[in-house]
Design a protein around this motif. Structure first.
Motif, PDB file in Angstrom:
ATOM      1  N   ALA A  28       5.066   5.437  -5.884  1.00 37.19           N
ATOM      2  CA  ALA A  28       5.807   4.846  -4.764  1.00 37.19           C
ATOM      3  C   ALA A  28       5.278   5.336  -3.426  1.00 37.19           C
ATOM      4  CB  ALA A  28       7.295   5.169  -4.901  1.00 37.19           C
ATOM      5  N   ALA A  29       4.976   6.625  -3.322  1.00 39.22           N
ATOM      6  CA  ALA A  29       4.474   7.175  -2.066  1.00 39.22           C
ATOM      7  C   ALA A  29       3.091   6.621  -1.738  1.00 39.22           C
ATOM      8  CB  ALA A  29       4.441   8.700  -2.144  1.00 39.22           C
ATOM      9  N   ALA A  30       2.211   6.575  -2.747  1.00 39.18           N
ATOM     10  CA  ALA A  30       0.859   6.053  -2.533  1.00 39.18           C
ATOM     11  C   ALA A  30       0.892   4.561  -2.202  1.00 39.18           C
ATOM     12  CB  ALA A  30      -0.006   6.306  -3.761  1.00 39.18           C
ATOM     13  N   ASP A  31       1.742   3.812  -2.902  1.00 35.54           N
ATOM     14  CA  ASP A  31       1.859   2.377  -2.620  1.00 35.54           C
ATOM     15  C   ASP A  31       2.339   2.146  -1.188  1.00 35.54           C
ATOM     16  OD1 ASP A  31       1.036   1.771  -5.161  1.00 35.54           O
ATOM     17  OD2 ASP A  31       3.020   1.229  -5.916  1.00 35.54           O
ATOM     18  N   PHE A  32       3.240   2.996  -0.716  1.00 34.38           N
ATOM     19  CA  PHE A  32       3.717   2.867   0.660  1.00 34.38           C
ATOM     20  C   PHE A  32       2.576   3.063   1.654  1.00 34.38           C
ATOM     21  CE2 PHE A  32       5.035   5.142   4.503  1.00 34.38           C
ATOM     22  CZ  PHE A  32       5.826   4.168   5.093  1.00 34.38           C
ATOM     23  N   LEU A  33       1.749   4.091   1.445  1.00 31.35           N
ATOM     24  CA  LEU A  33       0.629   4.330   2.351  1.00 31.35           C
ATOM     25  C   LEU A  33      -0.343   3.155   2.346  1.00 31.35           C
ATOM     26  CD1 LEU A  33      -0.073   8.096   1.598  1.00 31.35           C
ATOM     27  CD2 LEU A  33       1.070   7.142   3.607  1.00 31.35           C
ATOM     28  N   ASP A  34      -0.610   2.610   1.160  1.00 24.90           N
ATOM     29  CA  ASP A  34      -1.486   1.441   1.069  1.00 24.90           C
ATOM     30  C   ASP A  34      -0.884   0.252   1.815  1.00 24.90           C
ATOM     31  OD1 ASP A  34      -3.379   2.779  -0.422  1.00 24.90           O
ATOM     32  OD2 ASP A  34      -2.616   2.089  -2.349  1.00 24.90           O
ATOM     33  N   TRP A  35       0.426   0.078   1.657  1.00 29.30           N
ATOM     34  CA  TRP A  35       1.101  -1.051   2.307  1.00 29.30           C
ATOM     35  C   TRP A  35       1.047  -0.927   3.831  1.00 29.30           C
ATOM     36  CZ3 TRP A  35       5.178  -1.403   5.686  1.00 29.30           C
ATOM     37  CH2 TRP A  35       5.635  -2.693   5.942  1.00 29.30           C
ATOM     38  N   VAL A  36       1.296   0.263   4.348  1.00 30.96           N
ATOM     39  CA  VAL A  36       1.260   0.464   5.802  1.00 30.96           C
ATOM     40  C   VAL A  36      -0.126   0.146   6.355  1.00 30.96           C
ATOM     41  CG1 VAL A  36       1.342   2.208   7.630  1.00 30.96           C
ATOM     42  CG2 VAL A  36       3.155   2.123   5.932  1.00 30.96           C
ATOM     43  N   PHE A  37      -1.155   0.609   5.650  1.00 27.14           N
ATOM     44  CA  PHE A  37      -2.513   0.345   6.135  1.00 27.14           C
ATOM     45  C   PHE A  37      -2.834  -1.145   6.110  1.00 27.14           C
ATOM     46  CE2 PHE A  37      -7.276   0.607   5.543  1.00 27.14           C
ATOM     47  CZ  PHE A  37      -7.521   0.961   6.852  1.00 27.14           C
ATOM     48  N   ALA A  38      -2.454  -1.806   5.029  1.00 30.50           N
ATOM     49  CA  ALA A  38      -2.679  -3.254   4.932  1.00 30.50           C
ATOM     50  C   ALA A  38      -1.895  -3.998   5.997  1.00 30.50           C
ATOM     51  CB  ALA A  38      -2.292  -3.751   3.542  1.00 30.50           C
ATOM     52  N   ASP A  39      -0.668  -3.574   6.247  1.00 35.21           N
ATOM     53  CA  ASP A  39       0.175  -4.201   7.270  1.00 35.21           C
ATOM     54  C   ASP A  39      -0.442  -4.012   8.652  1.00 35.21           C
ATOM     55  OD1 ASP A  39       2.602  -5.561   8.036  1.00 35.21           O
ATOM     56  OD2 ASP A  39       3.401  -3.636   8.724  1.00 35.21           O
ATOM     57  N   HIS A  40      -0.929  -2.819   8.898  1.00 33.31           N
ATOM     58  CA  HIS A  40      -1.590  -2.531  10.178  1.00 33.31           C
ATOM     59  C   HIS A  40      -2.808  -3.428  10.378  1.00 33.31           C
ATOM     60  CE1 HIS A  40      -3.767  -0.420  13.341  1.00 33.31           C
ATOM     61  NE2 HIS A  40      -4.781  -0.281  12.513  1.00 33.31           N
ATOM     62  N   LYS A  41      -3.634  -3.522   9.363  1.00 36.55           N
ATOM     63  CA  LYS A  41      -4.859  -4.323   9.482  1.00 36.55           C
ATOM     64  C   LYS A  41      -4.549  -5.804   9.702  1.00 36.55           C
ATOM     65  CE  LYS A  41      -7.023  -3.127   5.713  1.00 36.55           C
ATOM     66  NZ  LYS A  41      -8.120  -3.114   4.708  1.00 36.55           N
ATOM     67  N   ALA A  42      -3.562  -6.324   8.965  1.00 34.71           N
ATOM     68  CA  ALA A  42      -3.218  -7.736   9.093  1.00 34.71           C
ATOM     69  C   ALA A  42      -2.663  -8.045  10.478  1.00 34.71           C
ATOM     70  CB  ALA A  42      -2.204  -8.122   8.021  1.00 34.71           C
ATOM     71  N   PHE A  43      -1.802  -7.171  10.979  1.00 35.01           N
ATOM     72  CA  PHE A  43      -1.210  -7.388  12.304  1.00 35.01           C
ATOM     73  C   PHE A  43      -2.287  -7.306  13.383  1.00 35.01           C
ATOM     74  CE2 PHE A  43       1.224  -6.356  16.094  1.00 35.01           C
ATOM     75  CZ  PHE A  43       2.394  -7.104  15.952  1.00 35.01           C
ATOM     76  N   TYR A  44      -3.156  -6.313  13.249  1.00 33.01           N
ATOM     77  CA  TYR A  44      -4.208  -6.150  14.266  1.00 33.01           C
ATOM     78  C   TYR A  44      -5.178  -7.328  14.238  1.00 33.01           C
ATOM     79  CZ  TYR A  44      -7.191  -3.800  17.581  1.00 33.01           C
ATOM     80  OH  TYR A  44      -7.881  -3.493  18.720  1.00 33.01           O
ATOM     81  N   ALA A  45      -5.494  -7.823  13.046  1.00 33.95           N
ATOM     82  CA  ALA A  45      -6.403  -8.968  12.941  1.00 33.95           C
ATOM     83  C   ALA A  45      -5.825 -10.198  13.639  1.00 33.95           C
ATOM     84  CB  ALA A  45      -6.692  -9.278  11.476  1.00 33.95           C
ATOM     85  N   LYS A  46      -4.506 -10.321  13.622  1.00 29.09           N
ATOM     86  CA  LYS A  46      -3.854 -11.486  14.222  1.00 29.09           C
ATOM     87  C   LYS A  46      -3.661 -11.340  15.726  1.00 29.09           C
ATOM     88  CE  LYS A  46       0.181 -14.497  13.696  1.00 29.09           C
ATOM     89  NZ  LYS A  46       1.407 -14.776  12.878  1.00 29.09           N
TER      90      LYS A  46
END
Length: 281
Positions: A28-46
């Motif tokens: 759960a902790a590792a999945d959260f870190l992966d999710w935050v990074f993916a969320d950051h990248k997607a938002f920044y790309a947009k």
């Protein structure tokens, strides 16, 4: 300096449950870190602006100031309601919170959080020591102790002492901390469980470290905090501009190698510290 963390914060049943559910916690902790990074990248790309803004930067202290920053960079003001405050310790705390909540240990998280927010200190070393009480192990890390004196001199040159201070928080104190770990098994006010496994690896990450599913690291006695998983450091930054693409960033745990982490800046060079892991590796 004695630890500010009370002894025996957790019951034997809490410690046992954490041990019994450690695999679920780590996922759960590792999945959260992966999710935050993916969320950051997607938002920044947009939007070409970071969703995760540093919570210590003066320009980010209020909603009105954040709107001003968005407009300064030519971004729509409505993005302010989609943005999320972050900091190095905050990201580490959130990962631990996700893991404990996922394993039905929300009350244990409340104990940890309540301790961290006393006087609004939020120390990474305190977080590590509480995890240690839950059964985690604290490892000292230093890729090349032979360079301690050189690093100390460079730290002091990059960040000169500002009287009446006698110490600058950004200094690594590499020689002092190393001697304390070797002679007393203590780093600052943390008891060190392992002082060899993450020491002297230079630019080759210890192979076994890549198998650690989640970890919480600190550099320079807690000046910087970095969670991570499977050999990769995940960092959030509290003082970068809102348009910083790297306000959330991943890098291999390899502080002396090009592109390795924890990442350096022009004035902050992280070269030793502690890493808390859920079990020995």
């Amino acid at each position: 300096m004695p630890s500010a963390i009370p002894a025996g914060m957790f019951s034997s049943s809490e410690i046992r449950k954490h041990r019994d559910t450690i695999a679920e916690f780590c996922d759960a902790a590792a999945d959260f870190l992966d999710w935050v990074f993916a969320d950051h990248k997607a938002f920044y790309a947009k939007w070409a602006v970071s969703k995760y803004y540093g919570n210590r930067k003066p320009e980010h202290r209020t909603r009105e100031l954040r709107i001003k920053e968005l407009r300064k960079f030519g971004k729509p003001a409505f993005l302010v309601d989609q943005q999320v405050a972050t900091a190095c310790i905050l990201l580490a705390m959130q990962a631990v919170e996700q893991g404990l909540n996922a394993t039905g240990m929300g009350n244990t998280w409340k104990k940890i959080n309540n301790q961290l927010k006393i006087d609004q200190k939020f120390y990474g070393t305190d977080l590590q020591m509480m995890l240690q009480q839950l059964g985690w192990k604290i490892y000292y890390w230093n890729p090349d102790p032979s360079k301690n004196a050189q690093w100390d001199a460079e730290d002091q040159q990059l960040n000169p002492l500002k009287p009446p201070r006698k110490w600058m928080p950004v200094w690594g104190g590499h020689a002092l901390r190393y001697a304390s770990v070797k002679n007393r098994g203590v780093y600052h006010d943390s008891k060190v469980d392992n002082s060899t496994e993450l020491v002297g690896f230079k630019k080759t990450q210890p192979a076994a470290f890549a198998n650690v599913p989640i970890f919480v690291g600190i550099a320079h006695a807690g000046y910087h905090v970095f969670p991570g998983r499977r050999g990769e450091v995940v960092e959030a930054h509290s003082m970068r501009q809102m348009i910083a693409k790297d306000n959330i960033e991943f890098s291999p745990f390899n502080p002396l190698a090009t592109g390795g982490g924890p990442r350096w800046t022009r004035s902050e060079k992280y070269r030793s510290g502690l890493i808390a892991v859920p079990f020995d590796f």
